[in-house]
Every structure is written in C-alpha cells, then in structure tokens.
Write an enzyme that holds these catalytic residues in place. Structure first.
Site, short mmCIF file in Angstrom:
data_model
loop_
_atom_site.label_atom_id
_atom_site.label_comp_id
_atom_site.label_asym_id
_atom_site.label_seq_id
_atom_site.Cartn_x
_atom_site.Cartn_y
_atom_site.Cartn_z
N SER A 136 62.81 24.16 24.14
CA SER A 136 61.31 23.76 24.33
C SER A 136 61.09 22.22 24.52
O SER A 136 61.93 21.68 24.18
CB SER A 136 60.57 24.05 22.62
OG SER A 136 59.44 23.23 22.46
N TYR A 149 62.61 22.60 13.60
CA TYR A 149 62.37 23.14 14.84
C TYR A 149 62.93 22.40 15.98
O TYR A 149 63.71 22.76 16.71
CB TYR A 149 60.97 23.60 14.88
CG TYR A 149 60.60 24.06 16.26
CD1 TYR A 149 60.92 25.72 16.48
CD2 TYR A 149 59.82 23.58 17.19
CE1 TYR A 149 60.51 26.23 17.55
CE2 TYR A 149 59.37 24.17 18.44
CZ TYR A 149 60.02 25.50 18.65
OH TYR A 149 59.61 26.00 19.99
#
Length: 250
Positions: A136, A149
């Site tokens: 990501s 995350y």
C-alpha cells in the site's frame, strides 16, 4: 495461465479474480470465507476461464503449505501468485494497543511471508514464476492513526526490495503493488476523506496491466502516489508539520 490470489473473497482480490477469469485464465482463490469463495466460483461458470476456491488462513504456515500443495496437485503450479490478503485497523497513540500491531503484522506481513515460504522454493527450483505482493502507499511513510497498518505495509515494501534482485537471478519475477485508496468493503469503514478514491474495477484493471509489464512497482492512482513520494523526500521538520494537520484538534 494458472493464477493464485489470496484475499480473494472480497474487494480487490475478488475483482482481480473476476477479471482474470474473463480473460480466460484458471484462477485459484483463497480466503478464510469459504462460502464467499464458493459463491464467487459459481458466478463465473460462463466466463472464458474458471475460478476454483481454496479456503485458507494465511496466518497458519502449515495450512498455507497444504493449500499450495493442493493447488499444485489440482490445478497445477501457479504461473502467477498474487499475495493480496490483508486487513486494516485504525489506531491512535491515545489508544495504543500492541494487539492491533501484532494482528496486522501477523495478517498483512507474516501472511505474505507464509505464502512465500511455499512459493519461493518451488519457483526457484523450476527457475521461473511470477510473484506479486500487494502492499500500500501507506507503507511509503508514517501517517497519523496508521502506525500499525503502515508499519506492516512498509515491511512488505522493504522485503520486496530486498528479494527482487535475488529472485531475478533465478528468473523469478517479483512485483510490488502499492494501491492508493480503493473503494472496497474495508475502505467503506473509513471515516475520513479519501483523496483520489478509485473504483475497485479500475484498480484491478491497473494491476492486470501492470502484471503484463516489467516495472518492479505497480502503483496507482499516479497523481496520488507522486504526491506521497514527493512528501517522502521532504525534511522531517516540514513533513511532520504537514502530517500533524491531519490530526483532528491538533
């Protein structure tokens, strides 16, 4: 081609499976939700290719090994493995919780590592294969409320950068996929504005095109990724001042 996709029961993984199936490929999809996998396979009976469900919890390394062996014996050794399984939980310093970090690292990072434990030796032995790891843009640099995350995704980026030249020696292709915000059931839970939000169909199409190319990184949308890469080269004094503005009531 035979393609294995983890995290294939919903969101980006599901859409990738659908698009690859329509292109005539044999797609093996894995996720914990067996019912969703069965529904996905049944929905593609009229496509040029096929989808086969292989239920899997990527955090269990022994289960991953059994699943990969099942895929190889049932459909054949995959030509492409898209390691996409992952999740997200927002976390703040005010509610610091080590369990969130542990869970996200276990799923997002170790889930990929567990799959690579089976895939890498098989591909090196046959001197060929294609691995795509979904990380990501959150892994580019630290952002407020995403320390767990972002850390898991940064670990994937670092790992892929290290592995790529080693795997290339054995003619194994490794690509890193860094999406921005994509409309999925996971991002639907976000309570903040998501700049340059992409529809899942467009995001999957970007990945399909990218996998046919030779670039190490597949990132999108380009305007968003270039902004983030520019921010990364700023001095910390400027960068941290900018990211502080993202915190409510800061």
């Amino acid at each position: 081609m035979i393609i294995w996709i983890t995290g294939g029961s919903s969101g980006l993984g599901k859409e990738l499976a659908l698009q690859f199936s329509r292109l005539g490929h044999e797609v093996c999809v894995s996720a914990r939700n067996n019912e969703a996998l069965e529904e996905l396979a049944a929905s593609c009976v009229d496509t040029a290719g096929s989808i086969y469900p292989f239920p899997l919890d990527v955090t269990d390394i022994d289960e991953v090994a059994r699943c990969f062996d099942d895929i190889c014996s049932t459909a054949g050794v995959p030509d492409i493995c898209v390691l996409n399984a992952g999740t997200h939980t927002a976390n703040s310093a005010a509610q610091f919780d080590a369990q969130i970090f542990r869970r996200l690292m276990d799923i997002n990072y170790m889930g990929v590592v567990n799959c690579l434990q089976s895939v890498v030796p098989a591909f090196i032995e046959r001197r060929g294969g294609h691995i795509a790891v979904v990380s990501s843009v959150a892994g580019y640099q630290g952002l407020p409320n995403a320390s767990a995350y972002g850390a898991s995704k940064a670990a994937l980026i670092n790992m892929c950068e290290a592995l790529q030249p080693e795997l290339a020696v054995s003619d194994v292709k490794l690509q890193l996929i860094n999406p921005g915000f994509v409309r999925t059931p996971l991002t639907d839970l976000n309570e903040f504005p998501m700049p340059f939000l992409m529809e899942v169909e467009d995001a999957a199409a970007c990945i399909v095109r990218g996998l046919n190319g030779n670039s190490f990184e597949i990132s999108f949308p380009k305007r968003f990724t270039w902004i983030l890469k520019f921010l990364k080269i700023l001095p910390y004094a400027i960068y941290l001042r900018l990211t502080k503005k993202l915190i409510k009531n800061a």
